[in-house]
Design a protein around this motif. Structure first.
Motif, PDB file in Angstrom:
ATOM      1  N   ASP A   1       1.182  11.952   1.316  1.00  0.00           N
ATOM      2  CA  ASP A   1       1.419  12.104   2.755  1.00  0.00           C
ATOM      3  C   ASP A   1       2.798  11.547   3.086  1.00  0.00           C
ATOM      4  O   ASP A   1       3.021  10.344   2.937  1.00  0.00           O
ATOM      5  N   SER A   2       3.696  12.404   3.536  1.00  0.00           N
ATOM      6  CA  SER A   2       5.082  11.976   3.775  1.00  0.00           C
ATOM      7  C   SER A   2       5.260  11.236   5.108  1.00  0.00           C
ATOM      8  O   SER A   2       6.350  10.755   5.412  1.00  0.00           O
ATOM      9  N   ALA A   3       4.199  11.131   5.891  1.00  0.00           N
ATOM     10  CA  ALA A   3       4.285  10.417   7.174  1.00  0.00           C
ATOM     11  C   ALA A   3       4.153   8.919   6.922  1.00  0.00           C
ATOM     12  O   ALA A   3       3.084   8.325   7.128  1.00  0.00           O
ATOM     13  N   ILE A   4       5.235   8.320   6.443  1.00  0.00           N
ATOM     14  CA  ILE A   4       5.210   6.901   6.110  1.00  0.00           C
ATOM     15  C   ILE A   4       6.270   6.163   6.899  1.00  0.00           C
ATOM     16  O   ILE A   4       7.255   6.752   7.350  1.00  0.00           O
ATOM     17  N   TYR A   5       6.057   4.846   7.095  1.00  0.00           N
ATOM     18  CA  TYR A   5       7.063   4.010   7.745  1.00  0.00           C
ATOM     19  C   TYR A   5       8.054   3.459   6.730  1.00  0.00           C
ATOM     20  O   TYR A   5       9.235   3.316   7.001  1.00  0.00           O
ATOM     21  N   ASN A   6       7.533   3.069   5.576  1.00  0.00           N
ATOM     22  CA  ASN A   6       8.400   2.532   4.540  1.00  0.00           C
ATOM     23  C   ASN A   6       7.700   2.595   3.187  1.00  0.00           C
ATOM     24  O   ASN A   6       6.497   2.927   3.104  1.00  0.00           O
ATOM     25  N   LEU A   7       8.447   2.313   2.150  1.00  0.00           N
ATOM     26  CA  LEU A   7       7.919   2.242   0.793  1.00  0.00           C
ATOM     27  C   LEU A   7       8.432   0.960   0.168  1.00  0.00           C
ATOM     28  O   LEU A   7       9.593   0.576   0.367  1.00  0.00           O
ATOM     29  N   GLN A   8       7.584   0.301  -0.580  1.00  0.00           N
ATOM     30  CA  GLN A   8       7.916  -1.001  -1.128  1.00  0.00           C
ATOM     31  C   GLN A   8       7.614  -1.017  -2.618  1.00  0.00           C
ATOM     32  O   GLN A   8       6.602  -0.470  -3.053  1.00  0.00           O
ATOM     33  N   TRP A   9       8.474  -1.675  -3.373  1.00  0.00           N
ATOM     34  CA  TRP A   9       8.231  -1.920  -4.791  1.00  0.00           C
ATOM     35  C   TRP A   9       7.927  -3.400  -4.978  1.00  0.00           C
ATOM     36  O   TRP A   9       8.640  -4.268  -4.444  1.00  0.00           O
ATOM     37  N   PHE A  10       6.861  -3.658  -5.755  1.00  0.00           N
ATOM     38  CA  PHE A  10       6.443  -5.018  -6.067  1.00  0.00           C
ATOM     39  C   PHE A  10       6.472  -5.224  -7.577  1.00  0.00           C
ATOM     40  O   PHE A  10       6.334  -4.287  -8.358  1.00  0.00           O
ATOM     41  N   ARG A  11       6.559  -6.478  -7.954  1.00  0.00           N
ATOM     42  CA  ARG A  11       6.408  -6.878  -9.347  1.00  0.00           C
ATOM     43  C   ARG A  11       5.201  -7.795  -9.443  1.00  0.00           C
ATOM     44  O   ARG A  11       4.986  -8.650  -8.567  1.00  0.00           O
ATOM     45  N   GLN A  12       4.411  -7.626 -10.500  1.00  0.00           N
ATOM     46  CA  GLN A  12       3.274  -8.501 -10.732  1.00  0.00           C
ATOM     47  C   GLN A  12       3.290  -8.969 -12.185  1.00  0.00           C
ATOM     48  O   GLN A  12       3.227  -8.160 -13.109  1.00  0.00           O
ATOM     49  N   ASP A  13       3.366 -10.276 -12.370  1.00  0.00           N
ATOM     50  CA  ASP A  13       3.260 -10.853 -13.705  1.00  0.00           C
ATOM     51  C   ASP A  13       1.796 -11.051 -14.052  1.00  0.00           C
ATOM     52  O   ASP A  13       0.957 -11.192 -13.146  1.00  0.00           O
ATOM     53  N   PRO A  14       1.449 -11.072 -15.335  1.00  0.00           N
ATOM     54  CA  PRO A  14       0.040 -11.142 -15.732  1.00  0.00           C
ATOM     55  C   PRO A  14      -0.706 -12.286 -15.060  1.00  0.00           C
ATOM     56  O   PRO A  14      -0.260 -13.437 -15.097  1.00  0.00           O
TER      57      PRO A  14
END
Lengths: 116, 109
Positions: free
Chosen positions: B27-40
């Motif tokens: 769905d392209s109706a978005i406010y923003n996109l975020q990238w996260f990092r998760q360590d084990p």
């Protein structure tokens, strides 16, 4: 720096027990969230809160309840723990989204809950 | 209902390599996109947030792009290091935040 803390890193409980998971944030954020993370299913929203004493159901609220008596604290309650609630539970907080350019969620370290 | 897919699910590269992680959403109706990092065994750390009106964001060796109309985002990591080893998740903000399942990255010395 924003700090979100969770009361326990690891927790082992028995089926049928009442379980409390506590989350505290120190940045005066209005929004707080509880997620669970499972392999193959990703992060799923359980409950969230936009203000004190306010709560909204997320995508998978069944079997859970929440409490937000103070702005900084958001508790997740498993009334009667079951084995399918074994998971990693993540708490997050953020500022209100309206009127702001960013609404980054800040996450706690997680609580790995095992229900036997 | 928004669905977020990340490809590949796992990636192993030698140190120093440049790499691209992919994220697609329905769905392209978005406010923003975020990238996260998760360590084990740890929580998530926000890396980059791109507003819907933006095309890319950069932070150090990381560059994230967003093509909202096609429902795609990429995270480019330059000159990868062993310390970059982690799981990278993208999340799109519509009425709520929807996460992908992540790409598990291993950078070998």
């Amino acid at each position: 720096d924003v700090k979100v803390t969770q009361s326990s890193r690891y927790l082992v409980k028995r089926t049928g027990e009442k379980v409390f998971l506590e989350c505290v944030q120190d940045m005066d954020h209005e929004n707080m969230f509880w997620y669970r993370q499972d392999p193959g299913l990703g992060l799923r929203l359980i409950y969230f809160s936009y203000d004190v004493k306010m709560k909204e159901k997320g995508d998978i609220p069944e079997g859970y309840s929440v409490s937000r008596e103070k702005k900084e604290r958001f508790s997740l309650i498993l009334e009667s723990a079951s084995t399918n609630q074994t998971s990693m539970y993540l708490c997050a907080s953020s500022l209100p989204t309206w009127g702001l350019l960013t609404d980054t969620q800040y996450f706690g370290p997680g609580t790995r809950l095992t229900v036997l | 209902k928004q669905e977020v897919t990340q490809i590949p699910a796992a990636l192993s590269v030698p140190e120093g390599e440049n790499l691209v992680l992919n994220c697609s959403f329905t769905d392209s109706a978005i406010y923003n996109l975020q990238w996260f990092r998760q360590d084990p065994g740890k929580g998530l750390t926000s890396l980059l947030l791109i507003q819907s009106s933006q095309r890319e964001q950069t932070s150090g060796r990381l560059n994230a792009s967003l093509d909202k109309s096609s429902g795609r985002s990429t995270l480019y990591i330059a000159a990868s290091q062993p310390g970059d080893s982690a799981t990278y998740l993208c999340a799109v903000r519509g009425s709520r935040l929807t996460f992908g399942e992540g790409t598990q990255l291993t950078v070998n010395p």
